[in-house]
Design an enzyme around this catalytic site. Structure first.
Site, PDB file in Angstrom:
ATOM      1  N   SER A  67      28.525  34.270  22.069  1.00 54.42           N
ATOM      2  CA  SER A  67      29.967  34.327  21.434  1.00 54.42           C
ATOM      3  C   SER A  67      30.811  34.839  22.348  1.00 54.42           C
ATOM      4  CB  SER A  67      29.661  35.251  20.067  1.00 54.42           C
ATOM      5  OG  SER A  67      30.916  35.654  19.671  1.00 54.42           O
ATOM      6  N   GLU A  72      32.726  36.793  21.261  1.00 53.95           N
ATOM      7  CA  GLU A  72      33.001  38.242  21.103  1.00 53.95           C
ATOM      8  C   GLU A  72      32.149  39.297  21.738  1.00 53.95           C
ATOM      9  OE1 GLU A  72      34.894  39.506  18.550  1.00 53.95           O
ATOM     10  OE2 GLU A  72      34.006  41.635  18.428  1.00 53.95           O
ATOM     11  N   TYR A 105      27.914  43.456  16.393  1.00 50.60           N
ATOM     12  CA  TYR A 105      27.852  42.239  16.467  1.00 50.60           C
ATOM     13  C   TYR A 105      28.029  41.826  17.991  1.00 50.60           C
ATOM     14  CZ  TYR A 105      28.818  37.094  16.450  1.00 50.60           C
ATOM     15  OH  TYR A 105      28.748  35.830  16.423  1.00 50.60           O
TER      16      TYR A 105
END
Ligand code: NAP
Ligand code: GDD
Length: 337
Positions: free
Chosen positions: A139, A141, A162
């Protein structure tokens, strides 16, 4: 679309946004598709119901198995039974804000879950002579505080449990490729949305909120940080990129995104305009409960590698994505109410 006869794929996270699109894509290409579904007290297969085939149908191409990324034994059992050629790990506790509330669980599923699959595949590949391939849903992120544009060489500075869990899974995927020769790839995907997006991610929360306001069910929409900038693309196109990565002669990591970035405020403004509600300022209120303890301020994908090697290009423009999502929710609420 070119047909790929008789290949078998296994998808962890088949009931999610991406899992459902990937299942459609693989079935269209002629794959036999197996998916892992979590046991829930209510139906959790809404996104794949249109693909469901009766178990008595002898020529069926879609098979579902109960399993959980917390459960290494079952993961191993399913892999040994299905004997997949391609394994896609799309399963995760995928909500960034929620990961601050349940960090340990997020690490166990989003991080260790990937490792449990990799461990099962390490043994399974001996059995298949190295023919199994693994895709990890990495990701953007993971980039966190790293300045944009972000590409395959950008360092990871995660800003959430996460993000940190995804970095762990990403590093493990690379390690299994280097140490054990597993065909393992990570797709570092930037935000991608669709009418099937989970209702608590910001884009869908906005378009669903608008539909509820239009239907007279709500008066206000409560949001958090409107200044964050995201590179938003269209999920089905991103799922096609996952498949392309798995067809390369050598395993490699790829950044997938649009290269364009917009603030949450811009999404809100465009979505209210599209719905014909006028100024969003009449409806949107800021509720600090939606702020995060740490924020990723800006994501912009540098997709030169994907364009060159995969010949992959994003097609759906930002304003068209907003339009698709707004009208899907408005129509859905019209049908329901
Ligand atoms: P999603 O809609 O939240 O789907 C997640 C899937 O994982 C669902 O099928 C969910 O099952 C399953 N799952 C959750 N916990 C599980 C567990 N303990 N055991 C087995 N399965 C479990 O996410 P998505 O948007 O499709 O994203 C797919 C993957 O890409 C995720 O790993 C996500 O973190 C990653 N990713 C997403 C984006 C994005 O913008 N969408 C960008 C980069 C990376 P239920 O249906 O039962 O909840
Ligand atoms: N969810 C949510 N709800 N986000 C809000 C809200 C709100 O009410 N108000 C503002 N935001 C802001 C968040 O602070 C964040 O900056 C931005 O909107 C996007 O939030 P999400 O849609 O929840 O997505 P995300 O970027 O945190 O995470 C998604 O993209 C990642 C890839 O970069 C998820 O799909 C992750 O699973 C994925 O890895």
């Amino acid at each position: 679309m070119a047909k790929t006869k008789n290949k078998t794929a296994l998808i962890f996270g088949i009931t999610g946004q991406d899992g459902s699109y990937l299942a459609e894509i693989l079935l269209k290409k002629g794959y036999v598709v197996h998916g892992v579904v979590r046991r829930a007290s209510t139906f959790n297969t809404a996104r794949i119901n249109h693909l469901y085939q009766d178990p008595h149908n002898k020529s069926r191409k879609l098979f579902l198995h109960h399993g959980d990324l917390a459960d290494a034994g079952t993961i191993r059992k399913i892999i040994n039974k299905v004997k997949p050629e391609e394994v896609y790990n799309l399963a995760a506790q995928s909500h960034v804000k929620v990961s601050f509330e349940i960090p340990e669980y997020t690490m166990d599923i989003t991080g260790n879950g990937a490792l449990r699959i990799l461990e099962a595949l390490r043994d399974f590949q001996t059995e298949t002579g190295g023919k199994v391939k693994f895709y990890q849903a990495s990701s953007s992120e993971m980039f966190g505080a790293a300045p944009p544009p972000q590409n395959e060489k950008t360092p990871f500075i995660p800003q959430s449990p996460y993000g940190a869990a995804k970095v762990f899974a990403h590093n493990m995927t690379n390690l299994y490729r280097d140490a054990y020769g597993l065909f393992a790839v990570s797709g570092i995907l930037f935000n991608h949305e669709s009418p099937r997006r989970g209702e608590t991610f910001v884009t869908r929360k906005i378009t669903r909120g608008i539909a509820r306001i239009k239907a007279g069910l709500d008066k206000k929409l409560y949001l958090g940080n409107l200044d964050a900038k995201r590179d938003w693309g269209h999920s089905p196109e991103f799922c096609e990129a996952m498949w392309l990565m798995m067809q390369q002669p050598k395993p490699n990591d790829f950044v997938i995104g649009t290269g364009e970035t917009h603030t949450v405020r811009e999404f809100v403004e465009l979505a209210f305009k599209e719905a014909g509600l006028g100024s969003w300022k009449k409806y949107v209120e800021i509720d600090p409960q939606y702020y995060r303890p740490a924020e990723v301020n800006i994501l912009v994908a540098d997709t030169r590698k994907a364009k060159k090697v995969l010949k992959w290009q994003p097609k759906t423009k930002f304003k068209d994505l907003v339009k698709i999502m707004v009208w899907n929710d408005i129509n859905e609420f019209k049908v329901k109410n």
